[in-house]
Design a protein around this motif. Structure first.
Motif, PDB file in Angstrom:
ATOM      1  N   GLU A  17      37.085  41.699  35.922  1.00  0.00           N
ATOM      2  CA  GLU A  17      37.036  40.807  37.076  1.00  0.00           C
ATOM      3  C   GLU A  17      36.355  39.479  36.724  1.00  0.00           C
ATOM      4  O   GLU A  17      36.664  38.434  37.286  1.00  0.00           O
ATOM      5  CB  GLU A  17      36.293  41.498  38.225  1.00  0.00           C
TER       6      GLU A  17
ATOM      7  N   LYS B 181      29.324  45.494  35.414  1.00  0.00           N
ATOM      8  CA  LYS B 181      30.500  46.281  35.799  1.00  0.00           C
ATOM      9  C   LYS B 181      31.716  45.384  36.038  1.00  0.00           C
ATOM     10  O   LYS B 181      32.850  45.759  35.706  1.00  0.00           O
ATOM     11  CB  LYS B 181      30.190  47.102  37.051  1.00  0.00           C
ATOM     12  N   MET B 182      31.479  44.197  36.584  1.00  0.00           N
ATOM     13  CA  MET B 182      32.579  43.265  36.815  1.00  0.00           C
ATOM     14  C   MET B 182      33.135  42.729  35.502  1.00  0.00           C
ATOM     15  O   MET B 182      34.342  42.468  35.385  1.00  0.00           O
ATOM     16  CB  MET B 182      32.109  42.113  37.713  1.00  0.00           C
TER      17      MET B 182
ATOM     18  N   GLU C 157      33.042  44.573  32.670  1.00  0.00           N
ATOM     19  CA  GLU C 157      33.740  45.744  32.131  1.00  0.00           C
ATOM     20  C   GLU C 157      35.136  45.896  32.738  1.00  0.00           C
ATOM     21  O   GLU C 157      36.095  46.239  32.044  1.00  0.00           O
ATOM     22  CB  GLU C 157      32.928  47.018  32.393  1.00  0.00           C
ATOM     23  N   SER C 158      35.252  45.629  34.029  1.00  0.00           N
ATOM     24  CA  SER C 158      36.539  45.804  34.715  1.00  0.00           C
ATOM     25  C   SER C 158      37.497  44.636  34.480  1.00  0.00           C
ATOM     26  O   SER C 158      38.680  44.723  34.827  1.00  0.00           O
ATOM     27  CB  SER C 158      36.301  45.953  36.224  1.00  0.00           C
TER      28      SER C 158
END
Length: 451
Positions: free
Chosen positions: A396, A390-391, A393-394
């Motif tokens: 970050e 998820k990090m 994907e974002s």
């Protein structure tokens, strides 16, 4: 070379396996028993195999088949070479045998699977964890997947360490004997546990590194307990050290200082400008890494030290000869530097690979000054990889920060030797196969070494 291979065979026969594994052991190449392990179609594939100390080669070997009902056969679309692969190249990891397929970081597309596999479909893009977990033992239920109790029954490891780690891809019979992913196909035991689906928004050139380096770096930082305001010193400016620097800042570190002795310091500085560096090879006469760190940190030293190098690289003559003569398997020099450098009650985490025993360990400094020495262990990838995906994907986390080269499967052996010598500015590679997609935006173009 012949002696080390013979010793491995003797170790296997004498020490053998315990009875805890629930998946087949010692299938490091389908050619070991074609009738049992090779695809019945007779299809061949390219794979990187170990041929003896300091010798690896891309060879044509049989494509693997489904052996157990929860196996997945993966078309490999991306792999890489890790610093810990060099320990295999050098023969410092025990129980390697000629013909073993290497590689523990890879992603790909589901090609086929056994009848017991759930939740996967043919053609799905996935990344594999470098460890092989069963999903239901004591450690797996805690997401401590690198310590799975059911995928590695090697008796020698159990005797040396007092317990077994999980099985690992491409990392010798000492960790179960599983063929690795520096190949065009790979068999993944417990495939519905050890494969994570990749969304279309995350290309292979980013998703691949969830397999090991991203999760290992994150584990190093959080397991050692980096906190807001900490000053963190990192030994080693390779891919793990670089990502640890990134993650230390993400977890609140006020300063990060990296120690190394080559161009990689400049590479990391170019990607993370606020990082500070120490080139230990150019320190003034009479100065050491420890004295330099003390001077940089109010005379006390950093709060946290992270070891991202490994134990096979001696700096001084005493350890050089002790390693060469087999009087120890790992040098204690870097760990001793860390113990001496951090502040009283400081924390030291070891993520670089140490395989056995060491001499001249500064246990007095550890005890008297209250230093916390933490073996970070093989990183439990399953504990972190969904969050880290998820990090990515974002935005970050950007794994492409560390990726310097893209190479073809045919040239993986050359990569080992160049990576070992730190040549050509090689930080982290993406290895493509005939199944790979075209390079994703922002990723390196193809480098060719063979003319």
């Amino acid at each position: 070379m012949a002696l080390s291979q013979a010793a491995s065979v003797v170790e296997q026969k004498v020490l053998g396996h315990n009875t805890n594994a629930t998946t087949a052991q010692d299938i490091t190449n389908p050619a070991r028993d074609r009738a049992k392990y090779a695809d019945p179609s007779g299809e061949k594939m390219k794979a990187l195999v170990w041929l003896g100390k300091n010798t690896v080669e891309v060879q044509e070997v049989p494509k693997p088949r489904v052996v157990e009902d929860r196996d997945v056969i993966l078309k490999v679309t991306g792999s890489t070479v890790c610093g810990s692969d060099l320990h295999l190249l050098h023969g410092t990891v025990v129980q390697l045998e000629k013909g073993d397929i290497l590689g523990h970081e890879f992603c790909g597309v589901v090609d086929s699977f056994g009848s017991g596999v759930k939740g996967l479909e043919k053609g799905q893009r996935v990344v594999a964890s470098f460890q092989i977990a069963c999903g239901d033992c004591y450690y797996c239920k805690k997401k401590q997947s690198s310590q799975c109790e059911k995928t590695n029954s090697n008796a020698m490891q159990n005797g040396m360490y007092g317990g077994n780690t999980a099985g690992m891809f491409g990392y010798s019979h000492f960790t179960g004997g599983f063929a690795g992913g520096q190949a065009e196909y790979v068999r993944v035991p417990y495939g519905d546990v050890n494969l994570l689906k990749l969304p279309d928004s995350v290309p292979d050139e980013k998703g691949l590194y969830l397999s090991d380096v991203i999760a290992t770096s994150w584990n190093c930082v959080v397991d050692t307990g980096v906190e807001k305001g900490d000053v963190v010193a990192i030994w080693g400016a390779g891919p793990i050290g670089q990502m640890c620097a990134d993650f230390a800042f993400l977890n609140g570190a006020s300063r990060v200082i990296i120690i190394d002795a080559n161009w990689r310091l400049d590479f990391v500085k170019s990607k993370i400008p606020k990082v500070e560096t120490i080139d230990y090879s150019s320190l003034p006469k009479g100065e050491s890494v420890t004295s330099t760190l003390k001077a940089m940190c109010d005379g006390r030293g950093p709060d946290v030290a992270l070891e991202c190098v490994a134990g096979e690289y001696a700096k001084g003559w005493a350890h050089y000869f002790e390693l060469m003569l087999g009087m120890e398997t790992d040098t204690s020099e870097i760990v001793n530097e860390m113990i001496g450098s951090v502040r009283n009650f400081g924390r030291c985490g070891i993520t670089g690979v140490y395989v056995g025993y060491t001499n001249h360990f500064n246990i007095g400094g550890l005890m008297e000054r209250g230093i916390r020495l933490i073996g970070n262990g093989q990183a439990p990838v399953h504990m972190y990889w969904e969050k880290l995906l998820k990090m990515i994907e974002s935005g970050e986390i950007d794994p492409l920060k560390m990726v310097s080269h893209r190479v073809d499967m045919d040239e993986v052996a050359d990569v080992y030797y160049k990576f070992e010598k730190k040549e050509d500015g090689m930080q982290k590679v993406f290895v493509q196969t005939k199944f790979s997609q075209p390079p994703a935006p922002g990723s390196p173009s193809l480098t060719t070494y063979k003319k």
